[in-house]
Scaffold this motif. Structure first.
Motif, short mmCIF file in Angstrom:
data_model
loop_
_atom_site.label_atom_id
_atom_site.label_comp_id
_atom_site.label_asym_id
_atom_site.label_seq_id
_atom_site.Cartn_x
_atom_site.Cartn_y
_atom_site.Cartn_z
N LEU A 38 40.42 10.97 -21.87
CA LEU A 38 41.14 10.45 -22.71
C LEU A 38 40.42 9.76 -24.14
N VAL A 39 40.99 10.16 -25.28
CA VAL A 39 40.35 9.44 -26.43
C VAL A 39 41.35 8.72 -27.09
N LEU A 40 41.10 7.54 -27.29
CA LEU A 40 42.28 6.72 -28.02
C LEU A 40 41.46 6.00 -28.97
N ASP A 41 41.97 5.84 -30.41
CA ASP A 41 41.26 5.44 -31.57
C ASP A 41 39.75 5.39 -31.48
N GLU A 42 39.52 6.54 -31.22
CA GLU A 42 37.98 6.96 -31.14
C GLU A 42 37.30 6.28 -30.11
N LYS A 43 37.88 5.75 -28.90
CA LYS A 43 37.10 5.14 -27.96
C LYS A 43 37.49 5.87 -26.52
N GLU A 44 36.41 6.11 -25.79
CA GLU A 44 37.13 6.78 -24.55
C GLU A 44 37.58 5.81 -23.73
N VAL A 45 38.90 6.16 -23.14
CA VAL A 45 39.22 5.15 -22.10
C VAL A 45 39.89 5.90 -20.91
N HIS A 46 39.89 5.15 -19.70
CA HIS A 46 40.48 5.86 -18.39
C HIS A 46 42.03 6.02 -18.87
N TRP A 47 42.51 7.27 -18.16
CA TRP A 47 43.78 7.80 -18.45
C TRP A 47 44.84 6.68 -17.74
N PHE A 48 45.83 6.47 -18.26
CA PHE A 48 46.76 5.63 -17.83
C PHE A 48 48.41 6.16 -18.20
N PRO A 49 49.23 6.37 -17.34
CA PRO A 49 50.49 7.13 -17.72
C PRO A 49 51.05 6.10 -18.96
N ARG A 50 51.56 6.91 -19.72
CA ARG A 50 52.44 6.06 -20.76
C ARG A 50 53.81 6.25 -20.63
N HIS A 51 54.35 7.05 -19.84
CA HIS A 51 55.86 7.25 -19.28
C HIS A 51 55.74 7.60 -17.84
N ILE A 52 56.85 6.92 -17.20
CA ILE A 52 56.83 7.31 -15.76
C ILE A 52 56.76 8.77 -15.31
N SER A 53 57.40 9.55 -16.27
CA SER A 53 57.32 10.82 -15.72
C SER A 53 55.95 11.57 -15.81
N GLU A 54 54.91 10.88 -16.46
CA GLU A 54 53.52 11.46 -16.28
C GLU A 54 53.06 11.15 -14.93
N LEU A 55 53.36 10.51 -14.07
CA LEU A 55 53.14 10.27 -12.84
C LEU A 55 53.33 11.51 -11.99
N ASP A 56 54.16 12.27 -12.52
CA ASP A 56 54.28 13.75 -11.82
C ASP A 56 52.93 14.76 -11.95
N LEU A 57 52.39 14.35 -12.86
CA LEU A 57 51.08 14.97 -13.34
C LEU A 57 49.85 14.92 -12.35
N ILE A 58 50.08 13.48 -11.75
CA ILE A 58 48.97 13.15 -10.80
C ILE A 58 49.36 13.15 -9.15
N ALA A 59 50.73 13.83 -8.98
CA ALA A 59 51.15 13.64 -7.88
C ALA A 59 50.23 14.27 -6.65
N ASN A 60 49.44 15.18 -6.97
CA ASN A 60 48.51 15.93 -6.04
C ASN A 60 47.53 15.16 -5.66
N ARG A 61 47.31 14.04 -6.35
CA ARG A 61 46.16 13.04 -6.06
C ARG A 61 46.44 11.72 -5.37
N THR A 62 47.39 11.86 -4.63
CA THR A 62 48.15 10.75 -3.83
C THR A 62 47.28 10.07 -2.85
N LEU A 63 46.54 10.93 -2.21
CA LEU A 63 45.83 10.76 -0.89
C LEU A 63 44.30 11.29 -1.55
N ASP A 64 43.27 10.28 -1.34
CA ASP A 64 41.89 10.56 -1.73
C ASP A 64 41.31 11.64 -1.16
N ALA A 65 41.68 12.07 0.13
CA ALA A 65 41.20 13.10 0.86
C ALA A 65 42.14 14.42 0.87
N GLY A 66 43.10 14.44 0.08
CA GLY A 66 44.35 14.94 0.49
C GLY A 66 45.11 14.71 1.69
N ILE A 67 45.45 15.83 2.48
CA ILE A 67 46.04 15.79 3.62
C ILE A 67 45.10 15.82 4.86
#
Length: 94
Positions: free
Chosen positions: A1-30
């Motif tokens: 993610l680029v924010l104000d010309e700086k690369e930063v770690h992604w962080f959800p800006r709205h709670i609904s964005e957590l749905d985008l990463i639901a498949n990463r809930t476990l490091d090794a999946g199931i």
């Protein structure tokens, strides 16, 4: 993610964005690594897979599903709660 010309770690800006990463809930999946204590325990692996599936299917505006816990799970989480309760005052953010 680029924010104000700086690369930063992604962080959800709205709670609904957590749905985008639901498949990463476990490091090794199931799947578990061979050195995991539950690797050879089929009942544990099936339970873990069921909980992971429920978590991955959930979306922000859905009703939160009820999870039935076994007596052993309830006892375990009771021990965790009792242990954590005494640590919150010292270590938790205020």
């Amino acid at each position: 993610l680029v924010l104000d010309e700086k690369e930063v770690h992604w962080f959800p800006r709205h709670i609904s964005e957590l749905d985008l990463i639901a498949n990463r809930t476990l490091d090794a999946g199931i799947d578990l690594e061979a050195d995991h204590p539950g690797f050879h325990d089929q009942a544990y692996r099936q339970r873990r897979a069921k909980l992971a599936e429920s978590a991955q299917k959930h979306r922000v505006h859905d009703e939160i599903p009820t999870t039935e816990y076994t007596a052993d799970e309830t006892e375990t989480w009771g021990i965790v709660w009792d242990t954590m309760e005494s640590l919150w005052q010292k270590y938790a953010c205020k």
